[in-house]
Design an enzyme around this catalytic site. Structure first.
Site, short mmCIF file in Angstrom:
data_model
loop_
_atom_site.label_atom_id
_atom_site.label_comp_id
_atom_site.label_asym_id
_atom_site.label_seq_id
_atom_site.Cartn_x
_atom_site.Cartn_y
_atom_site.Cartn_z
N SER A 94 -3.22 11.57 -8.18
CA SER A 94 -3.96 11.91 -9.39
C SER A 94 -3.28 13.01 -10.17
O SER A 94 -2.47 13.77 -9.64
CB SER A 94 -5.38 12.35 -9.02
OG SER A 94 -5.34 13.60 -8.35
N ALA A 113 -2.74 10.13 2.46
CA ALA A 113 -4.15 10.22 2.09
C ALA A 113 -5.01 10.19 3.35
O ALA A 113 -4.71 9.49 4.33
CB ALA A 113 -4.52 9.06 1.17
N SER A 114 -6.11 10.93 3.31
CA SER A 114 -6.93 11.11 4.52
C SER A 114 -7.67 9.86 4.94
O SER A 114 -8.18 9.80 6.07
CB SER A 114 -7.93 12.24 4.29
OG SER A 114 -7.26 13.48 4.15
N CYS A 130 -1.39 1.99 -10.03
CA CYS A 130 -0.95 2.82 -11.15
C CYS A 130 -0.31 1.98 -12.24
O CYS A 130 -0.45 2.28 -13.42
CB CYS A 130 0.03 3.89 -10.66
SG CYS A 130 -0.64 4.99 -9.40
N GLU A 179 4.54 11.11 -9.68
CA GLU A 179 4.07 9.86 -10.29
C GLU A 179 2.55 9.93 -10.26
O GLU A 179 1.95 9.85 -9.20
CB GLU A 179 4.61 8.65 -9.53
CG GLU A 179 4.43 7.35 -10.30
CD GLU A 179 3.18 6.61 -9.92
OE1 GLU A 179 2.16 6.79 -10.64
OE2 GLU A 179 3.19 5.87 -8.93
#
Length: 461
Positions: free
Chosen positions: A213, A162-163, A268, A234
């Protein structure tokens, strides 16, 4: 989203990074492919020795990397330390068990003879470079539960993290290099989401895994499907937490608070929908709301903090929209329901009641410390509410009635059922979901075999 470390506790941009250009991406793809040609033939003992060294280094780095994770995405630092320790545990588990998990399988003698063979065995062989598209919420653990089994199976990894967690992403590459893995075994690609498709379409990349997502999962699965490449997805969840009359209410309510707000509610597998039998609804609600109100919200670097900020300003805005939509639809707010005063992307622990199927929060994942409370008339209605979601990652059930346990285990649409306890992941147990929570499994023997070529070797007389 720019590739940058932005402290969610105060909104300060600490460090930004330039995305890798085409030449650097190509260099890394070439290195991954070349490394795989030799690494795939390495011995399990050698791979295990390197992974154990990496685990030792991670233990030594625990405090520093914990503070880095907290700075980048806001989890309480005590939880960040636990995440680092969990990663080292998983690395040691795979170093110890991988060879047995991937041992050749031998069919029954009668089946071998019936096939006309003198010998048949099933062998697990690595696929090649695997692209991992990973999220920010557990920036170390999400990667490690892919990396440890993949490296032990003889694959090499390409990480697109992730950024908003670039420092953690770069740390992971450095950790494996310091442990003695050759540079092409594990590489971090500092690239934006728009560059993922080209990498995935490259013939040298043999498979992909994504945690994130649902839209991101659809995008990766679509490209991988077009290229006929294996994927494991996932995609989050809206896990039910069912409480029946025979449950230990004090314990169920206490665990419910932790299950909802772990990692600032951005997990999650966090319990999100609390479905309580009408006989114990009021008693449970009183205990649960009291526990949520008692949480300490504040600086994630402080040891006493239970709930830190959400990871991004947009994440908080999305959560607020879900709560506001529920309010407009008539939901009640038993506690919280708004952001506190001051800097940072905080949101108070919240419990909503009176949620209906027409409200967005009933069908969408609330990624933050917001719980929805449902009343169930009986076991049948509890199961119905629990399954009334597009997701199916995990589930939690509190009952001491064996018949009820058997019913929930049979009928809940989820990848896991945790009875009288909180959902958690462990390297020895398979992890994954059904429905829109994705497909495939991570961890355990199932996870290490996901990215293997399962090869039948048949030999005639």
């Amino acid at each position: 989203m720019p590739i940058a470390t932005v402290n969610p506790a105060n909104g300060e941009t600490i460090k930004t990074y330039e995305a890798m250009g085409e030449q650097e991406i190509e260099r890394r793809l070439q290195l991954a492919a070349a490394t795989f040609r030799t690494y795939r033939s390495s011995r399990f003992t050698d791979r295990g020795r390197l992974l154990l060294h990496a685990a030792t280094l991670l233990d030594e780095d625990r405090e520093d990397i914990a503070r880095t994770m907290t700075t980048e995405m806001g989890k309480p630092v005590k939880q960040a330390r636990a995440e680092a320790a969990k990663c080292a545990k998983a690395m040691r588990w795979y170093a110890e068990h991988a060879e047995n998990l991937l041992a050749d399988e031998v069919p029954a003698d009668a089946d071998v003879r019936d096939s006309g063979a003198s010998r048949v065995r099933v062998r697990y062989r690595p696929l090649g470079p695997v692209l991992a598209v990973m999220p920010w919420n557990f920036p170390l653990w999400q990667v490690m539960r892919f990396a440890a089994p993949a490296l032990m199976a003889g694959n090499v990894g390409l990480l697109k993290h992730a950024s908003n967690v670039p420092q953690t992403a770069l740390y992971l590459e450095d950790l494996f290099h310091r442990a003695g893995f050759t540079p092409g075994c594990f590489q971090t690609l500092l690239i934006g989401a728009g560059a993922v498709e080209d990498v995935l379409r490259d013939e040298r990349v043999r498979a992909a895994t994504l945690t994130g997502s649902e839209p991101a999962g659809r995008a990766v699965a679509s490209v991988a499907g077009d290229m006929v490449k294996k994927t494991v997805l996932e995609l989050g969840g809206s896990d039910p937490y069912v409480v029946m009359p025979s449950a230990d209410l004090d314990r169920a309510a206490q665990v419910a608070v932790t299950a909802r707000v772990q990692n600032n509610g951005q997990s999650c597998i966090a319990a999100k929908r609390f479905i309580v039998h009408t006989e114990v609804y009021d008693a449970f609600a009183e205990r649960f709301v009291a526990g949520m109100r008692a949480l300490t919200v504040g600086d994630p670097m402080a040891e006493a903090t239970d709930v830190g900020p959400l990871s991004t300003e947009q994440g908080r805005a999305d959560l607020e929209e879900l709560v506001d939509d529920a309010r407009r639809g008539g939901a009640g707010v038993l506690c919280g329901g708004h952001r506190p005063e001051g800097p940072g992307w905080y949101y108070l622990p919240t419990v909503l009641t009176g949620v209906t199927r027409e409200m967005r929060i009933h069908r969408e994942e609330a990624f933050g410390p917001v719980a929805t409370l449902y009343r169930a008339a009986d076991l049948d209605e509890a199961v119905l509410i629990a399954n009334d979601t597009p997701f199916g990652l995990s589930s939690n059930v509190w009952t001491r009635d064996n018949a009820e346990i058997n019913r929930f285990v049979r009928d809940l649409e989820a990848g896991s059922v945790y009875v009288n306890g909180m959902t958690a992941s462990h390297p020895a147990f398979p992890f994954g979901g059904v429905k829109r929570s994705g497909y495939g499994r991570e961890l355990s023997g199932h996870g290490i075999r996901e990215f293997c070529n399962i090869t039948t070797v048949w030999q005639g007389a």
